[in-house]
Design an enzyme around this catalytic site. Structure first.
Site, PDB file in Angstrom:
ATOM      1  CG  PHE A 149      -0.207   0.273   2.532  1.00 37.07           C
ATOM      2  CD1 PHE A 149       0.061   1.574   2.957  1.00 37.07           C
ATOM      3  CD2 PHE A 149       0.221  -0.781   3.336  1.00 37.07           C
ATOM      4  CE1 PHE A 149       0.737   1.821   4.146  1.00 37.07           C
ATOM      5  CE2 PHE A 149       0.893  -0.546   4.523  1.00 37.07           C
ATOM      6  CZ  PHE A 149       1.152   0.761   4.928  1.00 37.07           C
ATOM      7  CE  LYS A 173      -2.715  -8.869  -3.754  1.00 35.00           C
ATOM      8  NZ  LYS A 173      -3.202  -7.933  -2.646  1.00 35.00           N
ATOM      9  CD  GLU A 176      -5.911  -6.239   0.427  1.00 38.76           C
ATOM     10  OE1 GLU A 176      -5.943  -7.013   1.400  1.00 38.76           O
ATOM     11  OE2 GLU A 176      -5.004  -6.254  -0.423  1.00 38.76           O
ATOM     12  NE  ARG A 177      -4.501  -1.951   4.926  1.00 40.99           N
ATOM     13  CZ  ARG A 177      -3.646  -2.155   5.927  1.00 40.99           C
ATOM     14  NH1 ARG A 177      -2.437  -1.611   5.858  1.00 40.99           N
ATOM     15  NH2 ARG A 177      -3.988  -2.870   6.965  1.00 40.99           N
ATOM     16  CB  SER A 226       5.199  -7.600   6.726  1.00 36.67           C
ATOM     17  OG  SER A 226       4.460  -8.782   6.432  1.00 36.67           O
ATOM     18  CB  CYS A 281      10.593  -0.424   3.109  1.00 38.13           C
ATOM     19  SG  CYS A 281      11.238  -0.036   1.470  1.00 38.13           S
ATOM     20  CD  GLU A 384       8.880  -2.381   8.658  1.00 34.50           C
ATOM     21  OE1 GLU A 384       9.353  -1.700   7.740  1.00 34.50           O
ATOM     22  OE2 GLU A 384       8.371  -3.516   8.484  1.00 34.50           O
TER      23      GLU A 384
END
Length: 499
Positions: A149, A173, A176-177, A226, A281, A384
């Site tokens: 996202f 893909k 979805e956010r 993640s 990140c 994190e």
């Protein structure tokens, strides 16, 4: 309410699984759309279309494929405002930050215009008597990417641009956010001249991810997210015989030496620690000043800068420093870790827990936090946080500071601020981390170098973009050729005799 779609076979296609996810406006906390979540059958349909289209696309010469990338760059620049607004609306980034998201992806597309040069093979003349050898870089077929996202424009382009330039088809893909920008990118690629079916966007959750991992037609998978999910995708994808590159979590340290320019270091930490609400990140989440005096000076510089940060929605103008985090669950996790830091004995120097923004009380805003005297056994150090929380770990010596970064399980990025060239050189040579900044707080390489961490920040043997991308999305075939001699002499009209 708007109902989003998949993008399959060059068309916006409604979901058929009956499952949907809500897409929020993070600034208001309101649901602004819903996105369909694909099942395995929907993914298979996209893959079959991609496989059919890819055969013809692979036969298109690299120069013509590069021209599609050239046209795409022009369209990205044309629609920059539209893309940035859509990105900010679903993610929460400020408009300047959203434009940066698009531009850093655009730069990789520009690099891919060099596909004719990057896809050249090798040739050896006369490897043996009358024998020549040459290698060819050929497309894999159908490839796929699972993107996060936090960079809904940049990371998809990091993946699909080189994959398509190499002659592959690509199934994206996205998260979805914030799925709208990936859908817009697919439309722009086709407007640039890409044949239908080569780039498709299939929205979904774990069911769609597993369908990608298990589909025998898909040859390679890229992932950013993640570390636990990266490990899962890498293990399952490799077990299914796919080429996989997975990029996971990070805990990026910035070491501040006693000779560093403290104003420069403090400004760098503010941008790298709080920009994009810390949802990067490559964000700096750990500052490591060397020596008590250095630490005290750094804290003194940081506090007023942090307290002056302007937090608000992207609609408030370009002077907003950062916006909301992406989801209510993200906000809850950040605040939970903040509480753990207090409970475990860290000193909360700047407390953002009570931050409220008038008119946006239901938004996912998190105030800026600064912790001092953090130790390496605390959760706010080991985990994190992915939010606007900067932690200060004081080190007595350079060796102790170096050891902190080297001993952490993550190895994505790091930086050192110093005027000492010897210290900088030693740091760059010894550190076991993939991307290093010297007086640069967020050392993200430009498109013609490669991006990738070490340790539990990366799984696989090839990095993203740069030369590695063209290796990842192609296979090398080596041909050894020998042609019979004598044909060139013409026909023989006498009866052949044995010598």
């Amino acid at each position: 309410m708007q109902e989003l779609t998949h993008y399959i076979g060059g068309e916006h296609v409604k979901g058929t699984s009956g499952r949907f996810a809500d897409v929020y406006n993070p600034a208001t906390g309101e649901v602004q759309a819903r996105v369909p979540l694909a099942n395995a059958a929907e993914m298979d349909k996209a893959v079959q279309i991609a496989a059919k289209a890819q055969v013809a696309w692979a036969k298109v010469n690299p120069q013509r494929r590069a021209r599609v990338m050239m046209a795409f760059v022009g369209l990205l620049n044309r629609d920059m405002e539209k893309l940035a607004e859509a990105l900010s609306r679903e993610h929460g980034k400020t408009i300047p930050d959203a434009k940066g998201d698009v531009v850093r992806g655009l730069e990789v597309v520009e690099y891919c215009i060099g596909a004719p040069q990057l896809l050249k093979g090798e040739f050896t003349d006369s490897a043996g008597p009358g024998i020549d050898m040459y290698s060819m870089k050929q497309a894999l077929g159908v490839t796929a990417g699972i993107t996060p996202f936090n960079f809904p424009a940049m990371i998809p382009m990091w993946m699909f641009a080189p994959a398509i330039a190499c002659g592959n088809a690509f199934i994206l893909k996205p998260s979805e956010r914030d799925p709208s920008v990936p859908l817009m990118l697919a439309e722009l690629m086709e407007e640039a001249g890409l044949p239908k079916g080569i780039l498709q966007v299939v929205n979904g959750d774990k069911e769609a991810v597993d369908a990608i991992l298990d589909h025998d037609v898909i040859q390679s998978i890229g992932f950013v997210g993640s570390t636990p999910i990266a490990e899962y995708i890498y293990a399952r994808g490799c077990a299914n015989g796919k080429r996989v590159q997975c990029f996971g979590g990070a805990k990026n340290h910035m070491i501040i030496m006693p000779d560093a320019d403290m104003d420069q270091a403090a400004d760098a930490l503010i941008g790298a620690g709080y920009g994009a609400a810390g949802e990067r990140c490559m964000a700096i989440s750990v500052a490591v000043p060397v020596g008590e005096e250095t630490a005290n000076k750094l804290i003194e510089k940081l506090v007023p800068r942090i307290e002056a940060l302007k937090v608000g929605p992207y609609t408030s103008g370009n002077d907003v420093d950062y916006g909301p985090v992406v989801a209510a669950s993200a906000k809850a996790n950040i605040l939970k870790l903040v509480e753990s830091g207090i409970e475990q004995g860290a000193e909360l120097v700047v407390d953002g827990r009570d931050f409220k923004l008038q008119g946006y009380e239901d938004g996912f805003f998190v105030g800026p936090h600064l912790f001092d005297r953090v130790t390496k056994d605390m959760d706010i150090y080991t985990k994190e946080i992915f939010g606007p929380v900067l932690t200060v770990v004081r080190a007595k010596t350079y060796e102790e500071a170096l050891g902190l970064a080297m001993d952490h399980e993550y190895g994505n990025g790091t930086a050192i601020f110093t005027r000492d060239g010897d210290a900088a050189r030693d740091f760059a040579n010894r550190i076991n981390i993939g991307m290093v900044g010297i007086n640069v707080p967020i050392p993200v390489p430009l498109a013609y170098h490669t991006f990738g961490g070490w340790k539990k920040s990366m799984f696989g043997d090839l990095n993203q973009h740069g030369p590695d991308a063209f290796k990842f999305y192609t296979r090398t075939k080596t041909v050894t050729s020998r042609w019979p001699s004598g044909i060139k002499e013409g026909g023989e009209f006498s009866i052949p005799l044995m010598e």
